[in-house]
Design a protein around this motif. Sequence first.
Motif, mmCIF file in Angstrom:
data_model
loop_
_atom_site.group_PDB
_atom_site.id
_atom_site.type_symbol
_atom_site.label_atom_id
_atom_site.label_comp_id
_atom_site.label_asym_id
_atom_site.label_seq_id
_atom_site.Cartn_x
_atom_site.Cartn_y
_atom_site.Cartn_z
ATOM 1 N N PHE A 310 -7.131 -50.208 46.051
ATOM 2 C CA PHE A 310 -7.090 -50.620 47.448
ATOM 3 C C PHE A 310 -6.205 -49.684 48.265
ATOM 4 C CE2 PHE A 310 -5.342 -53.004 51.005
ATOM 5 C CZ PHE A 310 -6.504 -53.523 51.588
ATOM 6 N N ALA A 311 -5.083 -49.254 47.684
ATOM 7 C CA ALA A 311 -4.195 -48.343 48.412
ATOM 8 C C ALA A 311 -4.898 -47.027 48.719
ATOM 9 C CB ALA A 311 -2.925 -48.092 47.594
ATOM 10 N N LEU A 312 -5.698 -46.542 47.777
ATOM 11 C CA LEU A 312 -6.437 -45.304 48.027
ATOM 12 C C LEU A 312 -7.508 -45.516 49.092
ATOM 13 C CD1 LEU A 312 -6.810 -43.929 44.391
ATOM 14 C CD2 LEU A 312 -5.247 -43.157 46.176
ATOM 15 N N LYS A 313 -8.149 -46.700 49.097
ATOM 16 C CA LYS A 313 -9.140 -46.985 50.139
ATOM 17 C C LYS A 313 -8.485 -47.042 51.507
ATOM 18 C CE LYS A 313 -12.467 -49.567 47.321
ATOM 19 N NZ LYS A 313 -13.115 -50.887 47.109
ATOM 20 N N ARG A 314 -7.299 -47.669 51.572
ATOM 21 C CA ARG A 314 -6.590 -47.746 52.851
ATOM 22 C C ARG A 314 -6.054 -46.394 53.296
ATOM 23 N NH1 ARG A 314 -4.617 -52.783 54.512
ATOM 24 N NH2 ARG A 314 -3.731 -51.547 56.218
ATOM 25 N N SER A 315 -5.960 -45.461 52.364
ATOM 26 C CA SER A 315 -5.383 -44.147 52.669
ATOM 27 C C SER A 315 -6.442 -43.065 52.773
ATOM 28 C CB SER A 315 -4.357 -43.773 51.581
ATOM 29 O OG SER A 315 -3.382 -44.771 51.414
ATOM 30 N N LEU A 316 -7.697 -43.457 53.003
ATOM 31 C CA LEU A 316 -8.760 -42.460 53.101
ATOM 32 C C LEU A 316 -8.531 -41.498 54.268
ATOM 33 C CD1 LEU A 316 -11.979 -44.550 52.327
ATOM 34 C CD2 LEU A 316 -10.828 -42.881 50.868
ATOM 35 N N LYS A 317 -7.973 -42.006 55.359
ATOM 36 C CA LYS A 317 -7.704 -41.133 56.496
ATOM 37 C C LYS A 317 -6.674 -40.079 56.133
ATOM 38 C CE LYS A 317 -6.248 -41.247 61.347
ATOM 39 N NZ LYS A 317 -5.802 -42.119 62.472
ATOM 40 N N GLU A 318 -5.588 -40.480 55.465
ATOM 41 C CA GLU A 318 -4.561 -39.524 55.058
ATOM 42 C C GLU A 318 -5.102 -38.536 54.038
ATOM 43 O OE1 GLU A 318 -4.165 -42.741 55.207
ATOM 44 O OE2 GLU A 318 -2.618 -43.056 56.736
ATOM 45 N N LEU A 319 -5.915 -39.049 53.087
ATOM 46 C CA LEU A 319 -6.496 -38.151 52.094
ATOM 47 C C LEU A 319 -7.487 -37.195 52.746
ATOM 48 C CD1 LEU A 319 -7.107 -40.694 49.192
ATOM 49 C CD2 LEU A 319 -5.332 -38.957 49.332
ATOM 50 N N GLY A 320 -8.222 -37.660 53.757
ATOM 51 C CA GLY A 320 -9.130 -36.779 54.480
ATOM 52 C C GLY A 320 -8.392 -35.668 55.207
ATOM 53 N N LEU A 321 -7.258 -36.025 55.824
ATOM 54 C CA LEU A 321 -6.442 -34.994 56.478
ATOM 55 C C LEU A 321 -5.903 -33.992 55.469
ATOM 56 C CD1 LEU A 321 -4.424 -37.158 59.038
ATOM 57 C CD2 LEU A 321 -6.285 -35.563 59.531
ATOM 58 N N LEU A 322 -5.517 -34.495 54.286
ATOM 59 C CA LEU A 322 -5.035 -33.592 53.239
ATOM 60 C C LEU A 322 -6.120 -32.603 52.832
ATOM 61 C CD1 LEU A 322 -3.070 -32.678 51.031
ATOM 62 C CD2 LEU A 322 -3.915 -34.554 49.621
ATOM 63 N N LEU A 323 -7.329 -33.111 52.613
ATOM 64 C CA LEU A 323 -8.432 -32.221 52.236
ATOM 65 C C LEU A 323 -8.748 -31.232 53.360
ATOM 66 C CD1 LEU A 323 -10.852 -34.740 50.470
ATOM 67 C CD2 LEU A 323 -9.322 -33.068 49.406
ATOM 68 N N LEU A 324 -8.632 -31.701 54.611
ATOM 69 C CA LEU A 324 -8.881 -30.793 55.736
ATOM 70 C C LEU A 324 -7.842 -29.673 55.774
ATOM 71 C CD1 LEU A 324 -10.411 -30.071 58.321
ATOM 72 C CD2 LEU A 324 -8.899 -31.646 59.559
ATOM 73 N N TYR A 325 -6.563 -30.037 55.635
ATOM 74 C CA TYR A 325 -5.509 -29.017 55.634
ATOM 75 C C TYR A 325 -5.696 -28.041 54.480
ATOM 76 C CZ TYR A 325 -3.088 -32.183 58.859
ATOM 77 O OH TYR A 325 -2.763 -32.982 59.917
ATOM 78 N N MET A 326 -6.005 -28.594 53.306
ATOM 79 C CA MET A 326 -6.171 -27.725 52.138
ATOM 80 C C MET A 326 -7.377 -26.814 52.305
ATOM 81 S SD MET A 326 -3.671 -28.333 50.057
ATOM 82 C CE MET A 326 -4.251 -27.651 48.519
#
Length: 440
Positions: A310-326
């Motif tokens: 659930f924490a990863l689902k709630r953090s999809l926006k942050e993970l998306g930004l991470l992938l964008l930066y990377m």
Amino acid sequence: MWTVPKPKYRTGSCGEGEIAVNIGGVRVVLYGDVLSRYPDSRLAELLNCSPGNHEGISSLCDDFDPGRNEFYFDRDPDAFKCIIDVYYFNEIHIKPGICPICFIKEMEFWKIDQSVLDECCKSYLSEKEEELTEIANKVKVILEDLEPDRCVTCTQRCQRFLWRLMEKPGSSRSARVIAIASFLSVLVSAVVMCVGTIPELQVADAEGMLVEHPTLEAIETACMSWFTAEYLLRLASSPHKLHFVLSFMNVVDFMAIVPFYVVLSLTYFGTSSMMELTNVQQAVQALRIMRIARIFKLARHSAGLQTLTFALKRSLKELGLLLLYMSVGIFLFSALAYTLEQSHPETLFRSIPQSFWWAIITMTTVGYGDIYPKTTLGKCNAAVSFLCGVIAIALPIHPIINNFVVYYNKQKVLETAAKHEVELMELKSGRDVRRKKKFM
């Protein structure tokens, strides 16, 4: 800023065009023209009610003092301080410390529509309503496990018994034993799959090919037989079979079982020409490796894994930004590395796409060393790239951890609240039974 005079808190009599209300011991004098802004509210109706209409007044308030012309309400004074804001600001904010669900009941009592709530309070209210819904669902599940069987036919009773046995580990000791056996079977199957790939433990078949040891195959067959029987029993006892089949975890269970029977069918029914095809054999190996997906079933019995998901689902926006930066960093630094390294005769950067691999392992600070810069400017570019990679990876860590902690604590509170609700219901039902016996 107050656009009109504030309500007066005083003990004296109210003047002309004013109304005095006593809310839980707190006396407030309100202006009539202010209350008229919401003519359908309780206070406006009380203002328009004539002093001689005792029946109408008693229906609107709890008590009335004709001498002081004061109306008494046995309500929460803190909530009322928020309620009167609507007459002055045309909106209401729920103050900290006030239960939003109780506040909504206060608004219903004072006949104030929920549309006047501020947007921040509406989102807070919807969050609390979702929590109450989750508590109600948990209470419903607990009560379903505790209530006796009320099924009419023998088939229904057997189906309910099997469903509890296979899906409710806390319902009985037998169900707990089956859950533990399923857990151990998953671990044994995973270990056998891993150990079976060790060359020293493999044996040669008639064609000289290394295959799994017969003992390991027997253990795997026993585990798959258990998985198959468990899946079929759960499917047969499920009250909603279509929902059961389409559930994600059950799809994983099915996909972990099917490869075993596909391999068995190809071995038993397949022709020799089919089995000689390399692609078919590779497909069979790919199907066999899918049985490791069975390990995901452990999430059904682990609150920690569910919370992490659930924490990863709630953090999809942050993970998306991470992938964008990377992605931006990988493209930028790989292009720079390719350009700067072209001056070296023994360069390892043959193309920009090939440099992507170097940028990935550098920004993630893995650094295998198979590709590395040899020029001074290339080394400076590498230093900047891994520094940017460390910063980009560290940025979303705090929101993800915060989501994990918030959801984990929330689940603990909801479980405790559900258990307390069940205990209160049991106490209430016992009190009602004793009361009935007393008057019989």
